[in-house]
Scaffold this motif. Structure first.
Motif, PDB file in Angstrom:
ATOM      1  N   GLU A 105       0.814  -1.223   0.000  1.00  0.00           N
ATOM      2  CA  GLU A 105       0.000   0.000   0.000  1.00  0.00           C
ATOM      3  C   GLU A 105       0.850   1.277   0.000  1.00  0.00           C
ATOM      4  O   GLU A 105       0.507   2.253  -0.666  1.00  0.00           O
TER       5      GLU A 105
ATOM      6  N   ILE B  43       2.014   2.123  -3.707  1.00  0.00           N
ATOM      7  CA  ILE B  43       1.099   2.104  -4.857  1.00  0.00           C
ATOM      8  C   ILE B  43       0.978   3.480  -5.548  1.00  0.00           C
ATOM      9  O   ILE B  43       0.724   3.555  -6.747  1.00  0.00           O
ATOM     10  N   HIS B  44       1.228   4.548  -4.788  1.00  0.00           N
ATOM     11  CA  HIS B  44       1.090   5.894  -5.377  1.00  0.00           C
ATOM     12  C   HIS B  44       2.148   6.196  -6.444  1.00  0.00           C
ATOM     13  O   HIS B  44       2.064   7.205  -7.125  1.00  0.00           O
TER      14      HIS B  44
ATOM     15  N   TYR C 150       2.642   4.341  -9.075  1.00  0.00           N
ATOM     16  CA  TYR C 150       2.308   3.590 -10.290  1.00  0.00           C
ATOM     17  C   TYR C 150       0.953   3.994 -10.866  1.00  0.00           C
ATOM     18  O   TYR C 150       0.137   4.624 -10.204  1.00  0.00           O
TER      19      TYR C 150
ATOM     20  N   VAL D 274      -2.558   2.439 -11.559  1.00  0.00           N
ATOM     21  CA  VAL D 274      -3.224   1.368 -10.804  1.00  0.00           C
ATOM     22  C   VAL D 274      -4.527   0.999 -11.521  1.00  0.00           C
ATOM     23  O   VAL D 274      -5.252   1.882 -12.001  1.00  0.00           O
TER      24      VAL D 274
ATOM     25  N   LYS E 181      -8.313  -1.225 -11.694  1.00  0.00           N
ATOM     26  CA  LYS E 181      -9.365  -1.931 -10.963  1.00  0.00           C
ATOM     27  C   LYS E 181     -10.063  -2.779 -12.007  1.00  0.00           C
ATOM     28  O   LYS E 181     -10.246  -2.324 -13.150  1.00  0.00           O
TER      29      LYS E 181
ATOM     30  N   LYS F  54      -0.890   7.157 -10.800  1.00  0.00           N
ATOM     31  CA  LYS F  54      -0.306   7.604  -9.531  1.00  0.00           C
ATOM     32  C   LYS F  54      -1.334   8.226  -8.586  1.00  0.00           C
ATOM     33  O   LYS F  54      -1.341   9.439  -8.345  1.00  0.00           O
ATOM     34  N   PRO F  55      -2.228   7.398  -8.037  1.00  0.00           N
ATOM     35  CA  PRO F  55      -3.268   7.904  -7.136  1.00  0.00           C
ATOM     36  C   PRO F  55      -2.672   8.487  -5.846  1.00  0.00           C
ATOM     37  O   PRO F  55      -1.621   8.026  -5.392  1.00  0.00           O
TER      38      PRO F  55
ATOM     39  N   THR G  64      -5.997   6.465  -1.850  1.00  0.00           N
ATOM     40  CA  THR G  64      -7.124   6.519  -2.800  1.00  0.00           C
ATOM     41  C   THR G  64      -7.026   5.481  -3.918  1.00  0.00           C
ATOM     42  O   THR G  64      -7.859   5.472  -4.825  1.00  0.00           O
ATOM     43  N   ALA G  65      -6.012   4.612  -3.871  1.00  0.00           N
ATOM     44  CA  ALA G  65      -5.825   3.658  -4.977  1.00  0.00           C
ATOM     45  C   ALA G  65      -7.005   2.687  -5.058  1.00  0.00           C
ATOM     46  O   ALA G  65      -7.483   2.212  -4.023  1.00  0.00           O
TER      47      ALA G  65
ATOM     48  N   ASN H  44      -4.563  -2.878  -5.257  1.00  0.00           N
ATOM     49  CA  ASN H  44      -3.100  -2.938  -5.057  1.00  0.00           C
ATOM     50  C   ASN H  44      -2.387  -3.454  -6.311  1.00  0.00           C
ATOM     51  O   ASN H  44      -1.256  -3.899  -6.255  1.00  0.00           O
TER      52      ASN H  44
ATOM     53  N   ALA I 165      -0.553  -2.736  -9.494  1.00  0.00           N
ATOM     54  CA  ALA I 165       0.193  -1.660 -10.156  1.00  0.00           C
ATOM     55  C   ALA I 165       0.591  -2.078 -11.564  1.00  0.00           C
ATOM     56  O   ALA I 165       0.987  -3.225 -11.790  1.00  0.00           O
TER      57      ALA I 165
END
Ligand code: G1P
Length: 275
Positions: A163, A166-167, A169, A171, A173, A190-191, A195-196, A199, A201
């Motif tokens: 976590e 993750i910002h 990359y 991302v 869903k 790049k959230p 807020t991603a 997980n 990426a």
């Protein structure tokens, strides 16, 4: 089926300054082989023979690397040292290299669009050489080409990351439609922390269908004021289908110092033969 691989390689590599002041970051060696050569090997293994490189100012050594060096050849011909050139000679026999210059840095989406003239109207792969991917059986691009044969749509490689990372990359869903394969319904570049949407990426391997070029042309600047391939892919996902594939293998972020060191140690211990 997919014959062309695009290598966006115009970036500055600021995290490795001063090493990258006059040397392209793609030429940084992992033990004795430059990063870009690992990417070219992976593309060749996946059946691609046209390497299309998007370069920028100060990147001449990239072109020289995939060309003959007559003086060197002359010096070491017939000596045991010749053996050290056997891999790169094989690459030069099997692959063609074309180059185009990206004059301004306006993001990864823009870099890919600059490659349009080299790619034309066919599906193609994209490799970001600073993501080094290693899998001993089937390389990551080969895995993705096999998937493309089944689904015939754009595919991004993804990896689960912690976590707190993750910002860094793009991302995705999506809904898992098969083992390790997701149908993308959202994507964020790049959230902001916390807020991603998942997980998963995006890492630097893509298969793209050529309609992506028109979509990039209509994509407005996003994160960081840059034209993001992530935004263009989201449009493509909404209009049709984009898949995300959780690949088999190891990946090292060689754009960061710790990732680069980790990759170097891994390659020295497991791949490098001339100890
Ligand atoms: C780029 C992409 C990002 C992706 C990453 C993978 O970012 O924009 O979506 O997750 O590559 O390495 P960069 O690392 O160039 O900032």
């Amino acid at each position: 089926m997919i014959k062309k691989c695009l290598f966006p390689a115009a970036g500055y590599g600021t995290r490795f300054l001063p090493a990258t002041k006059s040397m392209p970051k793609e030429m940084m060696p992992i033990v004795n082989k430059p990063l870009i050569e690992f990417g070219v090997d992976e593309a060749l293994e996946a059946g691609m023979t046209n390497m299309c490189i998007v370069t920028g100012r100060g990147k001449h050594s990239l072109m020289d690397h995939f060309d003959l060096n007559y003086e060197l050849e002359h010096q070491i011909n017939g000596t045991p040292k010749e053996d050290k050139l056997k891999d790169i000679r094989l690459i030069m026999d099997r692959a063609n290299f074309t180059y185009i210059r990206q004059r301004e840095m306006k993001g990864l989406g823009h870099a890919i669009l600059v490659g349009k003239e080299l790619i034309g109207d066919e599906p193609f792969a994209v490799v970001l050489a600073d993501d080094l991917c290693i899998n001993h059986a089937n390389g990551v691009l080969k895995q993705m080409v096999d998937l493309y044969k089944q689904f015939r749509c754009s595919i991004v490689a993804v990896e689960e990351v912690p976590e707190d990372q993750i910002h860094k990359y793009g991302v995705i869903k999506g809904e898992m439609i098969k083992d390790n394969i997701y149908r993308v319904d959202d994507m964020v570049e790049k959230p902001a922390p916390g807020t991603a949407p998942s997980n998963l990426a995006i890492i630097g391997r893509y298969i793209l269908t050529p309609d992506i070029f028109d979509i990039i042309e209509e994509t407005t600047p996003g994160k960081g004021g840059e034209i993001q391939i992530t935004d263009a892919l989201l449009t493509q996902a909404k209009r049709g289908c984009v898949l995300a594939y959780k690949f088999k293998g190891k990946r090292f972020d060689c754009g960061s110092v710790p990732g680069y060191i980790e990759a170097t140690n891994y390659v020295y211990d497991n791949i490098y033969e001339d100890k």
